[in-house]
Design a protein around this motif. Sequence first.
Motif, mmCIF file in Angstrom:
data_model
loop_
_atom_site.group_PDB
_atom_site.id
_atom_site.type_symbol
_atom_site.label_atom_id
_atom_site.label_comp_id
_atom_site.label_asym_id
_atom_site.label_seq_id
_atom_site.Cartn_x
_atom_site.Cartn_y
_atom_site.Cartn_z
ATOM 1 N N GLN A 109 -13.895 22.741 6.653
ATOM 2 C CA GLN A 109 -13.945 21.391 7.230
ATOM 3 C C GLN A 109 -13.903 20.338 6.135
ATOM 4 O OE1 GLN A 109 -17.535 22.101 9.407
ATOM 5 N NE2 GLN A 109 -16.491 21.958 11.396
ATOM 6 N N ARG A 110 -14.636 20.606 5.029
ATOM 7 C CA ARG A 110 -14.664 19.616 3.937
ATOM 8 C C ARG A 110 -13.258 19.419 3.379
ATOM 9 N NH1 ARG A 110 -18.986 22.472 2.107
ATOM 10 N NH2 ARG A 110 -18.056 22.944 0.098
ATOM 11 N N ILE A 129 -24.079 17.755 3.183
ATOM 12 C CA ILE A 129 -25.398 17.493 3.763
ATOM 13 C C ILE A 129 -25.298 17.384 5.283
ATOM 14 C CG2 ILE A 129 -27.226 15.737 3.947
ATOM 15 C CD1 ILE A 129 -26.608 15.238 0.893
ATOM 16 N N ASP A 130 -24.145 16.812 5.758
ATOM 17 C CA ASP A 130 -23.939 16.713 7.202
ATOM 18 C C ASP A 130 -23.661 18.056 7.841
ATOM 19 O OD1 ASP A 130 -24.404 14.085 7.200
ATOM 20 O OD2 ASP A 130 -22.310 13.452 7.174
ATOM 21 N N GLY A 131 -23.554 19.115 7.040
ATOM 22 C CA GLY A 131 -23.393 20.454 7.577
ATOM 23 C C GLY A 131 -21.967 20.923 7.719
ATOM 24 N N ALA A 132 -21.034 20.253 7.022
ATOM 25 C CA ALA A 132 -19.628 20.694 7.104
ATOM 26 C C ALA A 132 -19.431 21.911 6.225
ATOM 27 C CB ALA A 132 -18.705 19.573 6.666
ATOM 28 N N GLU A 165 -20.336 15.746 -1.201
ATOM 29 C CA GLU A 165 -21.753 16.071 -1.062
ATOM 30 C C GLU A 165 -22.305 15.580 0.279
ATOM 31 O OE1 GLU A 165 -23.564 14.432 -4.535
ATOM 32 O OE2 GLU A 165 -22.625 15.945 -5.834
ATOM 33 N N ALA A 166 -21.888 14.360 0.654
ATOM 34 C CA ALA A 166 -22.346 13.796 1.928
ATOM 35 C C ALA A 166 -21.932 14.699 3.086
ATOM 36 C CB ALA A 166 -21.766 12.401 2.120
ATOM 37 N N ALA A 167 -20.677 15.180 3.028
ATOM 38 C CA ALA A 167 -20.178 16.069 4.079
ATOM 39 C C ALA A 167 -20.985 17.354 4.101
ATOM 40 C CB ALA A 167 -18.704 16.351 3.869
#
Lengths: 330, 402
Positions: A240-241, A233-236, A229-231
């Motif tokens: 990429q995730r 939110i960072d726009g990945a 989820e953090a990734a």
Amino acid sequence: MRRGQNLAGWLFTAPAILGLGVFLLAPIILALWVSFRDWSALAPLGTSTPVGVKNYHDLLVRSGIVQTDFARSLRNNLYYVLGVVPAQTALALLLAVIVNAKLLRGKTFFRTAFYFPSVTSSIAVAFIFIFLFSPNGVINAVLSALLPGTVDTVWLNEADGVLHIIAGWLGIESGPSGGNIMGLSAWDWLSGPSIALTAVMILAVWTTTGTFMLMFLAGLQNIPEELDEAALIDGANARQRFFRVTLPMLRPTLVLVITLGLIGTWQVFDQIYAMTSGGPQKTTLTPSYLIYREGFENSAMGRAAAIAFILFVVILIFTALQRLVLRERD
Amino acid sequence: MGTHKWLFAASAILLIGAPACGGGDQNQGPQTLQMYAFSSSPAEDAALNAAIAAYNKLGRHTVNLSLLPEYDTALQTALAGGQPPDVFYVNDNKLPDLARAGALEPIGDRMDNSADFHESLVKSFTFDGVNYCPPKDFSTLQLVYNPDEFAAAGVQPPTTWQELATAAEKLTRPGRPGLAMNPEFYRWGVFLAQAGAWPTNDDFTAMTMDTPEMRQALQYVADLHRKGHAATPAAVGTGWGGEALGKGKAAMTIEGNWIVGAMKTDFPNVKYAVAELPSGPKGKGTMAFSVCYGVAKASSKRDAAIDFVKFMTQPEQQLAFTKDFPVMPSRRSLSDEWLSGKTELKPFVDGAAYARKSVFVPGFRTVIDTLNDGIQGLAAGNRTVDQVISTTQPAGKDVLGK
């Protein structure tokens, strides 16, 4: 007090130590001893004679049929490992990701279906594959329907190496002579797996993928969702995730799967025994099958034990290499 | 798992291996003997059990029979453990290894009327001049064919290589070869024998692969395959020659006596006939396969065991044992009696007179494997005769030690 604890500790571990000693350590030491002797295994061990390193010398140094057969088995198994380990690892990871997806319906069904081949007896599966690949089997029937003309290839009888076949398409029919390593020419070393061995490789991938999928699934479920989820939110993006978050988190599982895969593939025996007995033209001979042939059919148990130890060293080397490649870099 | 499995086997061997010294034969009176055998069919098991029951009834000794799957491995484990069965079946190709390991008591010359055994079989069980054990029964390879197809194609059973090549051609149809034969020395060898070629000389002191006769024989069979007139049973989707013949995937095959039983159970409605193999440049030639009754050197009941083997190789027992099976009694004097009622199998019996001994020396299995590897290549068309000879000749030299 301390002394009593020590004794209790030894007592508690004694059954396990005894079991390991009798069934693991003693046999290994004994086999090592046998590998330095000439023993037919048709009379008690006492009748064997010491031959020093002759068994190892015959296999590795002295040119002759023993060395050539061993070299062939190493070549075949090397191609087997190079084909099966990446394929089963990638496929297992893919399946694990699929059955781990939140939106998938009927997860339990797919998990069971993918795992099913792993719990089936390998000999039974081998016989099914013999039927599939027989000249009037399913594979040929399907190919005949898809391709013009009838396909009546005898898959398990095809001894031509895959790389040789490809080279043949490019107009290369034979390599430069020489480059002789352990009795096999460079051209022979570069043959690739034979068609027959490729069939065995497909079988191996099909049967082992399920087990490794379970391991990846366990690994995937250990990754906290917050990271993903953090990734996000960072726009990945999804790609990429997966490659930057999920895959690095799976490293321990990946190491485990590849290690187990390497050990298992270097010891392939039962499928070969049931499907091809080392043929056609020795292209499915593997060290493990050679151990059986030398020990039980050729009455050369000393040589068989020596092959087992060389195989042990080969597996150690490959596992070490793999650890080196997959080590944490920072 | 593999490595551990073998290590485990090795340790089991050691742990059991407190050597039971093969003491003398001081034991007097009735003994209990242990016998190991392999089973080829329920009918044969029944006959073996009946023969043993008949022996046990005599009250001299008692024999306990163990019929074992994975026979070679089980026997090897028992021998390595120093506690072998007193009597056991020995396959002719295992004899050199067993003899060299000192596992066998030489009893071949101690049988009643041992001159009566077919000479080619006695040779198979003789190693370094010692006759180790009496042959139980035997089979030979001959040409087995479908008489209806022969009639339809206007072909007679071939008597020369030329005739065989012609017959194979006439019997070949698109996608179906005239002749199906396994790509291995134990089939192709008949043509080597007919050409006067053989992998080694008679006393196993030298390899004789690199001869014009060998080239001629290998080339002849390879050409049959190259033209599509002969093929491996696998190439037509079958496991062996008998299945190819039974399923109509070939009109001829080269097989031994065992094909009779298989045709009876698997293809009862397929007609077949047996003819002698054609003569090659050097006359007739075939191979015989046999099993003998071995007596363990490590046994403490050898005299009793020899008494039992004498009983089993008596003419009456041999006849009873081979009556319902395609295998033939190993005694020459019984041939005619065995043939009565099945004269169509006469070619198999006739083969005994000119069968070539196909047993070599300890460790020769590797060479046969290499030759088979080459033969598979010849059948598949991806090797030349020269390549086969140039790999097998040095492989054999390596094992013969010169």
